[in-house]
Design a protein around this motif. Structure first.
Motif, PDB file in Angstrom:
ATOM      1  N   UNK A  68      39.497  70.728  79.550  1.00 16.82           N
ATOM      2  CA  UNK A  68      39.097  71.428  79.240  1.00 16.82           C
ATOM      3  C   UNK A  68      38.535  71.526  77.344  1.00 16.82           C
ATOM      4  N   UNK A  69      39.492  70.580  76.853  1.00 19.03           N
ATOM      5  CA  UNK A  69      39.384  70.268  75.655  1.00 19.03           C
ATOM      6  C   UNK A  69      38.238  69.705  74.853  1.00 19.03           C
ATOM      7  N   UNK A  70      37.499  69.316  76.704  1.00 19.30           N
ATOM      8  CA  UNK A  70      36.243  68.352  75.993  1.00 19.30           C
ATOM      9  C   UNK A  70      34.942  69.624  76.042  1.00 19.30           C
ATOM     10  N   UNK A  71      35.490  70.199  77.146  1.00 15.41           N
ATOM     11  CA  UNK A  71      34.594  71.391  77.256  1.00 15.41           C
ATOM     12  C   UNK A  71      34.182  71.968  75.839  1.00 15.41           C
ATOM     13  N   UNK A  72      34.675  71.883  75.245  1.00 16.16           N
ATOM     14  CA  UNK A  72      35.153  72.749  74.301  1.00 16.16           C
ATOM     15  C   UNK A  72      34.670  71.573  72.848  1.00 16.16           C
ATOM     16  N   UNK A 106      27.736  59.312  75.950  1.00 19.44           N
ATOM     17  CA  UNK A 106      28.983  59.239  75.799  1.00 19.44           C
ATOM     18  C   UNK A 106      29.978  60.828  76.117  1.00 19.44           C
ATOM     19  N   UNK A 107      29.540  61.968  75.246  1.00 18.52           N
ATOM     20  CA  UNK A 107      30.823  63.019  75.505  1.00 18.52           C
ATOM     21  C   UNK A 107      30.149  63.708  77.033  1.00 18.52           C
ATOM     22  N   UNK A 108      29.323  64.185  77.227  1.00 22.36           N
ATOM     23  CA  UNK A 108      28.946  64.583  77.781  1.00 22.36           C
ATOM     24  C   UNK A 108      29.182  63.481  79.789  1.00 22.36           C
ATOM     25  N   UNK A 109      29.019  62.393  79.999  1.00 24.65           N
ATOM     26  CA  UNK A 109      29.001  62.241  80.975  1.00 24.65           C
ATOM     27  C   UNK A 109      30.892  61.836  81.192  1.00 24.65           C
ATOM     28  N   UNK A 110      31.667  61.651  79.539  1.00 22.87           N
ATOM     29  CA  UNK A 110      33.136  61.481  80.189  1.00 22.87           C
ATOM     30  C   UNK A 110      33.400  62.832  80.478  1.00 22.87           C
ATOM     31  N   UNK A 111      33.083  64.254  79.825  1.00 26.74           N
ATOM     32  CA  UNK A 111      33.434  65.294  80.471  1.00 26.74           C
ATOM     33  C   UNK A 111      32.902  65.863  82.096  1.00 26.74           C
ATOM     34  N   UNK A 112      31.540  64.774  82.695  1.00 29.69           N
ATOM     35  CA  UNK A 112      30.941  64.733  84.186  1.00 29.69           C
ATOM     36  C   UNK A 112      32.378  64.517  84.728  1.00 29.69           C
ATOM     37  N   UNK A 113      32.566  63.159  83.915  1.00 32.91           N
ATOM     38  CA  UNK A 113      33.904  62.605  85.529  1.00 32.91           C
ATOM     39  C   UNK A 113      34.997  63.068  84.735  1.00 32.91           C
ATOM     40  N   UNK A 114      35.382  63.693  84.645  1.00 35.13           N
ATOM     41  CA  UNK A 114      36.489  64.405  83.940  1.00 35.13           C
ATOM     42  C   UNK A 114      36.497  66.063  84.826  1.00 35.13           C
TER      43      UNK A 114
END
Length: 129
Positions: A68-72, A106-114
């Motif tokens: 949720x934090x990454x999505x925000x 970085x950010x979107x790919x991290x979110x995708x993994x999460x």
């Protein structure tokens, strides 16, 4: 029943996120292709996809706190990342390009993994993996 609903929401959100990633990559690309629809149309389509991702908030409860934090962060920064690309490409600064590139790579790919990990965790918890 609830886990099936959660799986469906995560699946659709993951798909939307992949579309946003692809669209931001496309709109921020310095390349233009033959038959390309133009910067403004690419920009508008990307904004629509980002707006669709904002639906995440109504489904936030289905994701881990970390996700949720990454999505925000993505939702907050995505429009900022694409805004400079409405300008003529030669007027876009290195800092603007770097900011956008980092969001996508970085950010979107991290979110995708999460999100994928949230999905797998749910499968494991229900003995499906």
């Amino acid at each position: 029943k609830l886990y099936e609903e959660r799986m469906e929401i995560i699946k659709h959100t993951y798909s939307d996120m992949c579309e946003v990633e692809k669209s931001i990559s496309y709109v921020t690309s310095p390349l233009q292709y033959v038959g390309d629809q133009g910067r403004e149309q690419r920009f508008n389509e990307t904004q629509e996809k980002i707006k669709k991702l904002e639906d995440f908030y109504k489904n936030e409860i289905y994701f881990s706190v970390e996700t949720a934090v990454k999505f925000e962060k993505i939702i907050k920064n995505a429009n900022r990342a694409i805004r400079p690309f409405l300008k003529d490409p030669k007027d876009i600064s290195i800092d603007e390009r770097t900011y956008s590139w980092d969001l996508v790579t970085k950010d979107i790919r991290e979110l995708r993994k999460s999100v994928a990990e949230d999905f797998r965790s749910m499968l494991r918890a229900n003995g499906l993996l």
